[in-house]
Design an enzyme around this catalytic site. Sequence first.
Site, PDB file in Angstrom:
ATOM      1  N   ASP A 131      57.559  -8.798  67.942  1.00 24.25           N
ATOM      2  CA  ASP A 131      58.693  -8.991  68.851  1.00 24.25           C
ATOM      3  C   ASP A 131      59.216  -7.636  69.317  1.00 24.25           C
ATOM      4  O   ASP A 131      60.410  -7.345  69.230  1.00 24.25           O
ATOM      5  CB  ASP A 131      59.799  -9.780  68.154  1.00 24.25           C
ATOM      6  N   ILE A 170      78.037  -8.623  65.922  1.00 30.41           N
ATOM      7  CA  ILE A 170      77.583  -7.572  66.832  1.00 30.41           C
ATOM      8  C   ILE A 170      76.280  -7.921  67.523  1.00 30.41           C
ATOM      9  O   ILE A 170      75.772  -7.133  68.319  1.00 30.41           O
ATOM     10  CB  ILE A 170      77.435  -6.224  66.087  1.00 30.41           C
ATOM     11  N   LYS A 177      72.542  -9.369  58.567  1.00 26.49           N
ATOM     12  CA  LYS A 177      71.875 -10.406  59.364  1.00 26.49           C
ATOM     13  C   LYS A 177      71.871 -11.702  58.558  1.00 26.49           C
ATOM     14  O   LYS A 177      71.294 -11.772  57.476  1.00 26.49           O
ATOM     15  CB  LYS A 177      70.448  -9.993  59.724  1.00 26.49           C
ATOM     16  N   GLY A 193      68.663 -14.928  63.707  1.00 31.00           N
ATOM     17  CA  GLY A 193      69.986 -15.158  63.157  1.00 31.00           C
ATOM     18  C   GLY A 193      71.016 -14.287  63.828  1.00 31.00           C
ATOM     19  O   GLY A 193      70.730 -13.571  64.801  1.00 31.00           O
TER      20      GLY A 193
END
Length: 905
Positions: free
Chosen positions: A680, A560, A582, A566
């Site tokens: 981020d 998805i 993840k 990753g």
Amino acid sequence: MAPPLLLHLSRLILLLSLAAVAPAHLVPVQYLYPPFNLTYFHFIDTNGVFLLSPGANFSAAVYNAGATEASDSQSRFFFSVLHSASRTPVWTATAADSTILESVVLSLSATGLSLFDPSTAQPDPAWSTPRLRDPVATLRLLDTGELALIDAHNATLWSSFDRPTDTLLHAQPLRLGVPLMSSASANDLSPGAYRLVLTPNDALLQWATSSSPPSSAAFLTYWALSSDPAAVQDSSHAVASMAVNASGIYLLADNGRDTVYRLLFPSPPASKGDSRVLKVDPSGRLRALTLTAGAAVPTVWAAPANDCDLPLPCPSLSLCTPGSNGSTCMCPDAFSTYSSGGCAPADGAALPAIPGSCDAGAKKAARYSYVGLGAGIGYLPTKFALPDTSGDALPACRDLCSGNCSCLGFFYRNSSRSCFLLHNQMGSVFRASAGADADAGFIKTLPSQHGKGSSSSSLSLITIVFGIVLPTVAAVLISFLLYAMGAQWLRKRRPQHRLKKTSGSSWFKLPAMLSSSRAASSAPSASGDDLDEDVLIPGLPTRFTYGELDAATDGFKWQIGCGGFGSVFRGELPDRSTVAVKRMNGGLGGTQGRREFLTEIAVIGNVHHVNLVKLRGFCAEGARQLLVYEYMNRGSLDQTVFRAGAAAPEWPARLRVCVGAARGLAYLHAGCDRKILHCDVKPENILLDDRGGVKIADFGLAKLMSPEQSGLFTTMRGTRGYLAPEWLMNAPITDKADVYSFGMVLLEIMRGRKNSKKQQEEEEHTSGGSSASSASSSEYFPALALELHEQGRYGELVDPRLEGRADVAQVARVVRVALCCLHEDAALRPAMGVVSAMLDGSMDAGEPRAELLRYLRMYGRGLVDLRPAGWMDQGKAKGSDSTAGVSSSWSPASCVSAQQLSGPR
């Protein structure tokens, strides 16, 4: 000693003389002067009011609370301050025996107020104000609800605001060390079992698990203001006081101005004259009430919201299950129902009769058995209390409880190997939510008595000793000898790498693979076998095996998303809950790398906030490192706002996203035990669900990245449009770098397009269309936002797909907040807590400083390049596009340093 008849006659004469001091029917006044005595005769036929505030908002009265039980015809009278219109008690003279019956007198003298019973030989009053520095001149009730004793110089000698009972009024501060205590019931205003108390870090609701006086009772925390979904932290100052007003609850610093936490009520008062108060009700719930001119007192907010989060929504040991029409109570599977409504073991075993009564026989561990509560059942101590021990196996927790005769049972958390002992009084239990840490609960029991003779008891003892104990001891000794011999042989074969166990930490056993360099340097006899390393990692979330996650994701088939950290796959756990798995790129090899990975996972797993994606578990098997998150079924914000052909979110939904994301980041920066920088922040890391939830993802992962992955962080994640200037200048990185990134995100949410000029051109080339902006498609949007802000043309900055369906005043607020976040000087950007307050309207939006935003115009005109130094050169050297497959000159290592330097708050 006087005859009984004479004693009763003297008491009657004393009561009659006291009744003669004042008129039989009192007329309420604004001032009372000593000496004054109020007796039962003054209020038996009236409403008991004897003192009024100047505006008649509040009254002091002898309040009839009614009978405590239907079978009890005796009414209870208390000396209270009432809200006049609703007759709601907001303060009461509480003590061990403050009930006013026929013989008790309320006395105002030059030494203060007191309640005493002249019919007894006890000279001490049942309740009184403390010793005062000067004589009392008058008793006065103010329109704020404050009852005060005043001296001759009009100075306050004593105030009810300094000794609150169960209610906190508007403009009344609640200070450290002064709790709000609930009343015992609606008809008994003496102190109950619940309290609201301030700590330097929080406001807590606590339950007295013992019947001792409040000063010495053992209290159990079951709610914290900081954990409430509506709570926002604005600063890291120590909490000094608490206040409530029409808009919400505020925890304040010692200067009385700076807000540490705030919790806003869902709706404003219906009338300007209404006031809000906080009350700890007899059930232990904290309520915000509106004092109105009418008789009703509506509740506008309450915590805990769920009945099953209260200590005793059901009888002791009963299982509370929430429902749409209220909670239901039933006994766990291994328990049956008492006739009184409680629960008892179904096998007939008895519960310890008197917790805390330790006789010699009770101290023998062999006397006790334990009944399990069943899988998925939780209890309040595991929510807020610190464990009694950590790092030990379940049998050690059981033995600890067995050796403590006041222990009623225990809960054991396998993921962190934590042990929680239960003392004094058991409340009800609840069904833990899916994905929560699995706790195993056990209740101590005594063997049931069936009237066996002493001979059979002796026979049973002999059978136990010779048939079970001796063989078991022999087996243990033989096993220990074999283990010692094997361990000695292993020590000769390979070096030691075992760490010492530290008290208070949970254990995680790692199969540590020998690295190639280590294997090359080792002796041939080592042969590369796996070494077991005991790594001390406290607070780890649930551990999954790789096989479990492989099965949950159907072989990692449903991808998805992907990014620099990753790839993400959708999965389904055996409990039918959907998760996002993840799979981290690469791996931090070696024991030290795995130790760092697990340490950071423990930090991330213990961060809980309504606007942060919850880490449900992890997998660490060699180079395989996976994280298991809760699933957000609407995906990321960029898929909702930027996707071509998708329905544009309406403005209220966008504003909710802005506020929710700001609160999540504010919690990371100032609400955690350790400050966490995201590093981020961008729309791809803001996730949504179909219930309106807004959650920040991927927080804390920057510290898990290896130096080899740092080059991918910028290019693969596409974050160059969100980098703060300090990244590019190798300046120290602080939480203000996240603030800058969030400012860019605010502009993109408002516009519905990417800010980056190059990204806009690429999107237009792909779609074959043109920009929907009124300006040129090549315009750098932050520069355009600055220009139109200076001209006051905020409506032109909104996503044109909304066709004017946006509140221009709210748009102007978002623009000003976003530009303040983009100040070139990091020190002049607001903190995320302030950003959150400005966005939700509880604080006025700041005014951006144009001189700190000039670089936006320069970049928009192509005069400066905001990309990392060396970006273009490295791209050309590779003979490729300047944004593909290159590494930047900055590294997340500076972000790691910022986290380490911040330390625990």
